[in-house]
Design a protein around this motif. Structure first.
Motif, PDB file in Angstrom:
ATOM      1  N   UNK A   1      46.494  36.520  42.048  1.00  0.00           N
ATOM      2  CA  UNK A   1      46.633  35.100  42.347  1.00  0.00           C
ATOM      3  C   UNK A   1      45.332  34.437  42.721  1.00  0.00           C
ATOM      4  N   UNK A   2      44.219  34.939  42.197  1.00  0.00           N
ATOM      5  CA  UNK A   2      42.912  34.372  42.494  1.00  0.00           C
ATOM      6  C   UNK A   2      42.641  33.154  41.616  1.00  0.00           C
ATOM      7  N   UNK A   3      41.729  32.304  42.050  1.00  0.00           N
ATOM      8  CA  UNK A   3      41.266  31.171  41.244  1.00  0.00           C
ATOM      9  C   UNK A   3      40.636  31.726  39.970  1.00  0.00           C
ATOM     10  N   UNK A   4      40.613  30.948  38.891  1.00  0.00           N
ATOM     11  CA  UNK A   4      40.081  31.459  37.611  1.00  0.00           C
ATOM     12  C   UNK A   4      38.673  32.046  37.702  1.00  0.00           C
ATOM     13  N   UNK A   5      37.797  31.441  38.507  1.00  0.00           N
ATOM     14  CA  UNK A   5      36.431  31.968  38.610  1.00  0.00           C
ATOM     15  C   UNK A   5      36.359  33.289  39.382  1.00  0.00           C
ATOM     16  N   UNK A   6      37.457  33.655  40.046  1.00  0.00           N
ATOM     17  CA  UNK A   6      37.513  34.912  40.797  1.00  0.00           C
ATOM     18  C   UNK A   6      38.529  35.885  40.199  1.00  0.00           C
ATOM     19  N   UNK A   7      38.929  35.649  38.975  1.00  0.00           N
ATOM     20  CA  UNK A   7      39.968  36.468  38.329  1.00  0.00           C
ATOM     21  C   UNK A   7      39.579  37.941  38.263  1.00  0.00           C
ATOM     22  N   UNK A   8      38.289  38.246  38.248  1.00  0.00           N
ATOM     23  CA  UNK A   8      37.847  39.643  38.184  1.00  0.00           C
ATOM     24  C   UNK A   8      38.189  40.416  39.462  1.00  0.00           C
ATOM     25  N   UNK A   9      38.566  39.720  40.533  1.00  0.00           N
ATOM     26  CA  UNK A   9      38.914  40.379  41.796  1.00  0.00           C
ATOM     27  C   UNK A   9      40.305  41.008  41.745  1.00  0.00           C
ATOM     28  N   UNK A  10      41.097  40.651  40.756  1.00  0.00           N
ATOM     29  CA  UNK A  10      42.472  41.140  40.662  1.00  0.00           C
ATOM     30  C   UNK A  10      42.496  42.665  40.584  1.00  0.00           C
ATOM     31  N   UNK A  11      43.269  43.266  41.491  1.00  0.00           N
ATOM     32  CA  UNK A  11      43.457  44.712  41.492  1.00  0.00           C
ATOM     33  C   UNK A  11      42.307  45.524  42.071  1.00  0.00           C
TER      34      UNK A  11
END
Length: 150
Positions: free
Chosen positions: A126-136
């Motif tokens: 559920x991160x902002x698009x610019x932080x999508x790499x943080x998922x998992x």
């Protein structure tokens, strides 16, 4: 006579239930505190990334460069007008320390920061698009706040 001890058993049951409720409340409180620290980490990390971007994009002339150190973001004296990309160097909200992990380019200049905490994040999606790499990601130190020019 058979009623002796009944009140004692009921009181023990009430005390056990109260203990479980109190333990759950403490657990929820600690989880909420971790979530708040995570939100602070996301805010501060993005503030550093934005400051690095501002430093880079406002380089004088045509040669763009990153700051040599995080402290360069406080007072940029590369031009005739002084510029502050950050007002202060932030503490890492997770560790509480002023020390950050610093990512550098091939010239040794600062391109990003990350927390030095090896704890597992509560937030996994559920991160902002610019932080999508943080998922998992498994550790806070895997959350890298890096500026990369378009």
């Amino acid at each position: 006579m058979r009623e002796r001890g009944f009140s004692y058993v009921v009181m023990m049951f009430v005390v056990a239930i109260a203990g479980l409720v109190a333990a759950r409340a403490v657990e929820n409180s600690l989880t909420n505190e971790r979530r708040e620290k995570e939100a602070d980490l996301l805010y501060v990390g993005q503030a550093y990334r934005n400051a690095i971007a501002s430093y880079y994009e406002n380089s004088p002339g045509t040669f763009k460069q990153y700051p040599a150190e995080l402290s360069d973001l406080l007072l940029d004296s590369r031009t005739s007008t002084m510029r502050r990309h950050l007002r202060k160097l932030f503490r890492d909200p997770i560790t509480g320390d002023s020390k950050w992990g610093v990512l550098r380019d091939e010239d040794g200049r600062v391109v990003g920061v990350f927390s030095l905490s090896e704890r597992e994040p509560v937030k996994q999606g559920g991160f902002a698009p610019e932080l999508a790499s943080f998922t998992g990601m498994k550790r806070y130190m895997d959350w890298k706040f890096v500026y990369q020019p378009q």
